[in-house]
Design a protein around this motif. Structure first.
Motif, short mmCIF file in Angstrom:
data_model
loop_
_atom_site.label_atom_id
_atom_site.label_comp_id
_atom_site.label_asym_id
_atom_site.label_seq_id
_atom_site.Cartn_x
_atom_site.Cartn_y
_atom_site.Cartn_z
N GLU A 142 -0.35 -0.81 1.36
CA GLU A 142 0.34 -1.52 2.44
C GLU A 142 0.56 -0.60 3.64
N ALA A 143 0.87 0.65 3.39
CA ALA A 143 1.11 1.60 4.48
C ALA A 143 -0.18 1.90 5.25
N ALA A 144 -1.30 1.89 4.52
CA ALA A 144 -2.59 2.21 5.13
C ALA A 144 -3.14 1.01 5.93
N ALA A 145 -2.67 -0.17 5.65
CA ALA A 145 -3.20 -1.37 6.31
C ALA A 145 -2.68 -1.55 7.70
N PHE A 202 1.48 1.67 -10.40
CA PHE A 202 0.99 0.45 -9.75
C PHE A 202 1.78 0.18 -8.47
N ILE A 203 3.10 0.27 -8.54
CA ILE A 203 3.93 0.02 -7.37
C ILE A 203 3.65 1.05 -6.28
N ARG A 204 3.53 2.31 -6.67
CA ARG A 204 3.24 3.38 -5.70
C ARG A 204 1.90 3.12 -5.01
N ALA A 205 0.88 2.74 -5.78
CA ALA A 205 -0.44 2.47 -5.21
C ALA A 205 -0.39 1.30 -4.24
N ARG A 206 0.36 0.26 -4.59
CA ARG A 206 0.48 -0.89 -3.69
C ARG A 206 1.21 -0.52 -2.41
N LEU A 207 2.23 0.30 -2.52
CA LEU A 207 2.96 0.76 -1.32
C LEU A 207 2.03 1.58 -0.40
N GLU A 208 1.20 2.41 -1.00
CA GLU A 208 0.25 3.22 -0.22
C GLU A 208 -0.77 2.33 0.46
#
Length: 75
Positions: free
Chosen positions: A72-75, A64-70
């Motif tokens: 945020e990075a894509a935004a 979940f944390i990894r997906a949220r970081l990805e």
């Protein structure tokens, strides 16, 4: 003839089987109870139910944390 050896799987080889309680996840994410249950209800955070107890696999929290970081990075 030597006895057959019993092999015990190493923890690194097996998927993470650590189960976290909702309060533990609340503390790790620094979120309130309602926010954690919203994540569980929406399917963003995977969990299992054992009797009446809700448990979150540590691997699910990491994912979940990894997906949220990805995101945020894509935004």
């Amino acid at each position: 003839m030597p006895p057959p050896s019993t092999t015990v799987p190493r923890a690194e080889a097996a998927p993470s089987l650590d189960l976290l309680t909702v309060p533990q996840v609340m503390a790790r994410l620094q979120l309130g109870r309602s926010a954690v249950y919203d994540l569980l209800r929406s399917g963003q955070l995977a969990s299992i139910t054992l009797g009446r107890a809700r448990r979150i696999p540590a691997r699910a929290l990491t994912d979940f944390i990894r997906a949220r970081l990805e995101q945020e990075a894509a935004a």
